[in-house]
Design a protein around this motif. Structure first.
Motif: not given
Length: 223
Positions: A4-6, A147-148, A172-173, A184-192
């Motif tokens: 997470d870079f942001h 962005s999430a 994705l940040n 979380t890994p799940h939220l990152a995947c779902q956002t993508a």
């Protein structure tokens, strides 16, 4: 595994101190976190110094790569190049520019100014980015952000389509401002997935592209 870079701490408009933000990210099994508080020219030195010291302490004691950075926010477009250069000179490993999100009154021309600057690493939430701007990002190697964060995420699908057409690289940040915003890994995947990415593309922006960015950073050998 999350990169997470942001993110933001209480040094700008976040709720947690840099150390607590890093610690809570580590507990969530983050692999790397960049603390990128909002800044302009006037307090750039103070913010980067404090963040850099806390990141160094965290790296020395915890199993997480804590990255000192900054988000240049609402800086006049013509001043971005000088501000980004100064941030790197002061010790920021990572420079993010607050892009032309549709939910904030960012000065027109900010996206272009960031993409033309060799000291900028990420253009955050660039809004309705044009194909010409996306082509510039691809050529310059500046990462565009998916962005999430609520509001900024409204144009994720458009940003992805522009990146797909031009070959621009995406990250994705979270743009986290408190613990509940951390990924979380799940939220990152779902956002993508919500932005229209395929499983192969999700792997690219969650794993491969972060590794590409990390290789550019001035990470000390002991880290």
């Amino acid at each position: 595994m999350v990169y997470d870079f942001h993110t933001h701490s209480s040094l700008s408009d976040g709720t947690l101190s840099p150390m607590e933000l890093i610690r809570r990210a580590q507990v969530r099994e983050y692999k790397a976190i960049a603390v990128t508080d909002h800044a302009g020219i006037g307090y750039l030195e103070r913010v980067i110094k404090e963040v850099a010291e806390d990141c160094a302490l965290a790296r020395a004691h915890w199993d997480i790569l804590a990255i000192p950075g900054v988000e240049l926010t609402h800086v006049p477009a013509r001043a971005i190049a000088d501000a980004a250069r100064r941030a790197k000179e002061l010790g920021a490993w990572l420079v993010v520019v607050h892009g032309e999100s549709i939910v904030e009154p960012v000065e027109k021309g900010t996206n272009i100014a960031a993409l033309q600057c060799p000291f900028v690493d990420i253009l955050a939430h660039p809004g309705l980015i044009t194909i010409e701007e996306a082509e510039l990002a691809a050529t310059a190697g500046v990462f565009l952000e998916i962005s999430a964060r609520k509001g900024h995420s409204l144009t994720n699908g458009h940003i992805f389509q522009m990146a797909r057409l031009t070959g621009a690289k995406l990250l994705l940040n979270s743009d986290a401002h408190d613990e509940t915003d951390l990924l979380t890994p799940h939220l990152a995947c779902q956002t993508a997935r919500g932005a229209g990415l395929s499983e192969e593309e999700i792997n690219e922006i969650l794993i491969n592209n972060p590794h590409t960015l990390l290789r550019r950073l001035p990470i000390p050998a002991q880290d």
